[in-house]
Scaffold this active site. Structure first.
Site, PDB file in Angstrom:
ATOM      1  N   LYS A 177       0.886  -1.179   0.000  1.00 16.71           N
ATOM      2  CA  LYS A 177       0.000   0.000   0.000  1.00 16.71           C
ATOM      3  C   LYS A 177       0.915   1.216   0.000  1.00 16.71           C
ATOM      4  O   LYS A 177       1.442   1.617   1.030  1.00 16.71           O
ATOM      5  CB  LYS A 177      -0.875  -0.018   1.258  1.00 16.71           C
ATOM      6  CG  LYS A 177      -2.224   0.660   1.119  1.00 16.71           C
ATOM      7  CD  LYS A 177      -2.175   2.116   0.760  1.00 16.71           C
ATOM      8  CE  LYS A 177      -1.878   3.012   1.942  1.00 16.71           C
ATOM      9  NZ  LYS A 177      -1.708   4.432   1.561  1.00 16.71           N
ATOM     10  N   GLU A 252       9.581   1.788  11.151  1.00 16.76           N
ATOM     11  CA  GLU A 252      10.640   2.775  10.928  1.00 16.76           C
ATOM     12  C   GLU A 252       9.964   4.131  10.923  1.00 16.76           C
ATOM     13  O   GLU A 252       9.253   4.467   9.978  1.00 16.76           O
ATOM     14  CB  GLU A 252      11.347   2.456   9.605  1.00 16.76           C
ATOM     15  CG  GLU A 252      12.727   3.033   9.538  1.00 16.76           C
ATOM     16  CD  GLU A 252      12.709   4.447   9.012  1.00 16.76           C
ATOM     17  OE1 GLU A 252      12.548   5.367   9.846  1.00 16.76           O
ATOM     18  OE2 GLU A 252      12.858   4.624   7.808  1.00 16.76           O
ATOM     19  N   CYS A 286      13.813  10.485   6.862  1.00 16.11           N
ATOM     20  CA  CYS A 286      13.681   9.970   8.236  1.00 16.11           C
ATOM     21  C   CYS A 286      15.001  10.095   8.980  1.00 16.11           C
ATOM     22  O   CYS A 286      15.034  10.395  10.167  1.00 16.11           O
ATOM     23  CB  CYS A 286      13.197   8.538   8.228  1.00 16.11           C
ATOM     24  SG  CYS A 286      14.135   7.485   7.123  1.00 16.11           S
ATOM     25  N   GLU A 383      10.312  16.018  15.043  1.00 17.05           N
ATOM     26  CA  GLU A 383      10.706  15.814  13.648  1.00 17.05           C
ATOM     27  C   GLU A 383       9.929  16.819  12.790  1.00 17.05           C
ATOM     28  O   GLU A 383       8.701  16.764  12.711  1.00 17.05           O
ATOM     29  CB  GLU A 383      10.363  14.378  13.218  1.00 17.05           C
ATOM     30  CG  GLU A 383      10.832  14.057  11.822  1.00 17.05           C
ATOM     31  CD  GLU A 383      10.532  12.619  11.409  1.00 17.05           C
ATOM     32  OE1 GLU A 383       9.396  12.165  11.598  1.00 17.05           O
ATOM     33  OE2 GLU A 383      11.455  11.955  10.905  1.00 17.05           O
TER      34      GLU A 383
HETATM   35  P1  NAD Z   1       1.752   8.701   7.701  1.00 20.03           P
HETATM   36  O1  NAD Z   1       2.420   7.918   8.743  1.00 20.03           O
HETATM   37  O2  NAD Z   1       0.353   9.136   7.966  1.00 20.03           O
HETATM   38  O3  NAD Z   1       1.722   7.909   6.308  1.00 20.03           O
HETATM   39  C1  NAD Z   1       2.653   6.895   5.986  1.00 20.03           C
HETATM   40  C2  NAD Z   1       1.907   5.723   5.331  1.00 20.03           C
HETATM   41  O4  NAD Z   1       0.965   5.193   6.261  1.00 20.03           O
HETATM   42  C3  NAD Z   1       1.101   6.112   4.080  1.00 20.03           C
HETATM   43  O5  NAD Z   1       1.165   5.058   3.149  1.00 20.03           O
HETATM   44  C4  NAD Z   1      -0.308   6.233   4.613  1.00 20.03           C
HETATM   45  O6  NAD Z   1      -1.293   6.026   3.632  1.00 20.03           O
HETATM   46  C5  NAD Z   1      -0.324   5.118   5.636  1.00 20.03           C
HETATM   47  N1  NAD Z   1      -1.355   5.254   6.672  1.00 20.03           N
HETATM   48  C6  NAD Z   1      -1.891   6.398   7.178  1.00 20.03           C
HETATM   49  N2  NAD Z   1      -2.811   6.110   8.115  1.00 20.03           N
HETATM   50  C7  NAD Z   1      -2.860   4.762   8.210  1.00 20.03           C
HETATM   51  C8  NAD Z   1      -3.617   3.857   9.006  1.00 20.03           C
HETATM   52  N3  NAD Z   1      -4.517   4.284   9.900  1.00 20.03           N
HETATM   53  N4  NAD Z   1      -3.396   2.541   8.863  1.00 20.03           N
HETATM   54  C9  NAD Z   1      -2.480   2.078   7.988  1.00 20.03           C
HETATM   55  N5  NAD Z   1      -1.757   2.881   7.190  1.00 20.03           N
HETATM   56  C10 NAD Z   1      -1.934   4.210   7.298  1.00 20.03           C
HETATM   57  O7  NAD Z   1       2.650   9.946   7.382  1.00 20.03           O
HETATM   58  P2  NAD Z   1       2.222  11.314   6.686  1.00 20.03           P
HETATM   59  O8  NAD Z   1       0.932  11.827   7.251  1.00 20.03           O
HETATM   60  O9  NAD Z   1       2.246  11.128   5.235  1.00 20.03           O
HETATM   61  O10 NAD Z   1       3.384  12.280   7.174  1.00 20.03           O
HETATM   62  C11 NAD Z   1       3.260  12.909   8.442  1.00 20.03           C
HETATM   63  C12 NAD Z   1       4.559  12.903   9.177  1.00 20.03           C
HETATM   64  O11 NAD Z   1       5.104  11.578   9.231  1.00 20.03           O
HETATM   65  C13 NAD Z   1       5.650  13.706   8.527  1.00 20.03           C
HETATM   66  O12 NAD Z   1       5.591  15.043   8.869  1.00 20.03           O
HETATM   67  C14 NAD Z   1       6.892  13.043   9.067  1.00 20.03           C
HETATM   68  O13 NAD Z   1       7.246  13.564  10.320  1.00 20.03           O
HETATM   69  C15 NAD Z   1       6.501  11.610   9.244  1.00 20.03           C
HETATM   70  N6  NAD Z   1       7.011  10.762   8.154  1.00 20.03           N
HETATM   71  C16 NAD Z   1       8.088  10.006   8.415  1.00 20.03           C
HETATM   72  C17 NAD Z   1       8.595   9.213   7.421  1.00 20.03           C
HETATM   73  C18 NAD Z   1       9.777   8.361   7.655  1.00 20.03           C
HETATM   74  O14 NAD Z   1      10.464   7.996   6.714  1.00 20.03           O
HETATM   75  N7  NAD Z   1      10.042   7.993   8.872  1.00 20.03           N
HETATM   76  C19 NAD Z   1       8.019   9.195   6.164  1.00 20.03           C
HETATM   77  C20 NAD Z   1       6.882   9.977   5.935  1.00 20.03           C
HETATM   78  C21 NAD Z   1       6.386  10.744   6.955  1.00 20.03           C
END
Ligand code: NAD
Length: 481
Positions: A177, A252, A286, A383
């Site tokens: 996904k 992660e 990250c 972050e």
């Molecule tokens: P997120 O954690 O919401 O999204 C990451 C993934 O999780 C996406 O594929 C999303 O569709 C999925 N997701 C979201 N809600 C979910 C749920 N309830 N169940 C299962 N999967 C779900 O991250 P974001 O909102 O896109 O970004 C927000 C913050 O996250 C950023 O500001 C940053 O700090 C952090 N981030 C970190 C990384 C990393 O590499 N560690 C990457 C992206 C974002």
């Protein structure tokens, strides 16, 4: 740039099809704010189908394929990725806003992951265990079965490579996904994997919203392992879902990684890493080295040199291939702007000006260095996920370690110093999954196990270590008298 596949479709059981709802979501070009494509809004029904296709693959050809043959498929896939490098790089640059050469680096990394895990597929062995007379005991490393992969938008190709590469090498069947902001290269990868000869159902890709397709995947009882990269808040939800089904999960979750700069450091060598560690991918990394901890006697010198380097950075739309492109979305831009609003003017040590003529609707943020804040300030603790770094002075080793370990995160860290003894001493004391001595990031090294401690998550991806994570160990004890 038009993809060679239809991005409004999902990929299940080796074939393209519309999602069950028939609905689509917009894909916005972060450099301009203009809609450039649409993707499927996959949901729970599609996840059910994808998991069923993965189970069928395990019950069929994929489940009995030799490790060597799995490896050959991944090696063919590596070549196909390289053959499509220009298309993939442009697709990614336009989709997530990263400068074209960074997108190219991601393509190379994806190909390298396929190569590494293709080569490793038939090298993973069990062991025999000396035991009581009359017994022969050995271990088998077996795939979990159906694995669920939820990835973010910042490095889609690299994270697909490290997660899907290791899972396929070990014989799992994957349901991926991708993030709603970055689905195009995931779909392209599925098509290339099919061309490489991956049996139907071994890799299925369902774009969609996190709360819909993502939540359905994490809750599915037939998914036997979950791999998640993203925010702490979502990671927590994924772990709770994994607990409901009693399945292992690799998380992660990012960090606030410190770079420790001692007075005896080679600043000429360190400077590009100090700056790039914070601004690469517009800070949406990250493992960004976003906290620069500097020994007080060189604080002003380093501040001046970083200000000069940051002031010279070029910011432009992704396809213009400057140092920094836009952030991935207007939402992410808003998050970073709210962080920047917490800094008073005298705390802004440096800020690159945004050039004239940037497209109105793009998500551009000027790279910024912040100082004169205490280590417990939100800007030094949270972050930010944008091109924003903080500079914090320390007195000595003890002080440096106290500040470095003083956040909830622990992903990576670096030490810049000419003193080998200090490097060894402090490397042991830093709370981090990776520590770099007089470098930062080790050029991404796919061979190097990666993951965090604390709120940065748990479990390791990359390197050989990931092959252990994507297998379960069975002990066989034969009594033969
Ligand atoms: P997120 O954690 O919401 O999204 C990451 C993934 O999780 C996406 O594929 C999303 O569709 C999925 N997701 C979201 N809600 C979910 C749920 N309830 N169940 C299962 N999967 C779900 O991250 P974001 O909102 O896109 O970004 C927000 C913050 O996250 C950023 O500001 C940053 O700090 C952090 N981030 C970190 C990384 C990393 O590499 N560690 C990457 C992206 C974002």
């Amino acid at each position: 740039m038009t993809p060679w596949f239809d991005p409004t479709l999902i990929f299940i059981g080796g074939a393209w099809r519309p999602c069950a709802s028939g609905e689509t979501l917009p894909v916005t070009d972060p450099s301009t704010g203009v809609e450039m494509a649409r993707i499927a809004r996959g949901g729970a029904l599609d996840i059910d189908d994808a998991v069923a296709a993965a189970e069928a693959a395990l019950a069929g050809d994929w489940g009995v394929m030799s490790a060597a043959e799995r490896g050959r498929i991944l090696l063919r896939l590596s070549h196909l990725v390289l053959n499509h490098a220009d298309q993939l790089a442009e697709m990614e640059a336009r989709d997530v806003g990263k400068p074209l050469k960074q997108a190219h680096n991601d393509v190379i990394a994806l190909a390298r992951y396929c190569e590494f895990y293709g080569g490793a597929a038939d090298k993973l062995t069990g062991e025999t265990i000396p035991f009581n007379a009359g017994f022969t005991v050995y271990t088998l490393r077996e795939p979990h079965g159906v694995t669920g992969h939820i990835i973010p938008w910042n490095y889609p190709m690299q994270i697909i490579g490290r997660s899907i590469g290791a899972a396929l090498a070990t014989g799992n069947a994957c349901v991926l996904k991708p993030a709603e902001e970055a689905c195009l290269t995931a779909l392209a990868f599925a098509d290339l994997a099919h061309q490489a000869g991956l049996p139907a159902g071994a890799l299925n890709v369902v774009p969609g919203l996190g709360a819909e397709a993502g939540a359905a995947l994490t809750a599915h009882p037939a998914v036997r392992h979950l791999s998640f990269t993203g925010s702490v808040a979502t990671g927590r939800r994924v772990q709770i879902a994994a607990a409901e089904n009693i399945v292992p999960v690799t998380l992660e979750l990012g960090g606030k990684s410190p770079q420790l700069v001692f007075a005896d450091a080679d600043l000429d060598k360190a400077l590009p890493f100090l700056v790039n560690g914070g601004i690469q991918n517009a800070g949406q990394t990250c493992s960004a080295g976003s906290r620069i901890l500097v020994q007080r006697e060189i604080h002003d010198t380093l501040a001046a040199r970083m200000a000069e380097a940051i002031g010279a950075l070029r910011i432009a739309p992704a396809m213009d291939d400057a140092d920094i492109g836009p952030l991935v979305s207007a939402r992410q831009k808003g998050i970073v702007e709210r962080f920047l609003a917490q800094a008073s003017p005298d705390q802004i040590l440096a800020q690159a000006p945004l050039p004239d003529g940037l497209p109105e609707g793009g998500n551009y943020i000027p790279p910024t260095l912040i100082g004169h804040i205490p280590p417990d300030h939100a800007l030094a603790q949270d972050e930010i996920f944008g091109p924003v770094q903080v500079l914090i002075p320390f007195e000595d080793e003890e002080d440096a370690i106290r500040i470095a370990n003083g956040t909830k995160y622990g992903l990576v860290a670096s030490i810049w110093s000419a003193d080998g003894g200090r490097q060894m001493r402090l490397a042991k004391r830093l709370h981090a999954g990776q520590v770099f001595l007089n470098n930062y990031g080790a050029a991404g090294g796919v061979e190097l196990p990666f993951g965090g401690v604390g709120h940065s998550g748990h479990g390791r991806e990359k390197g050989f270590e990931a092959l252990y994570a994507f297998t379960t160990l069975k002990t066989v004890a034969a009594h033969h008298g």
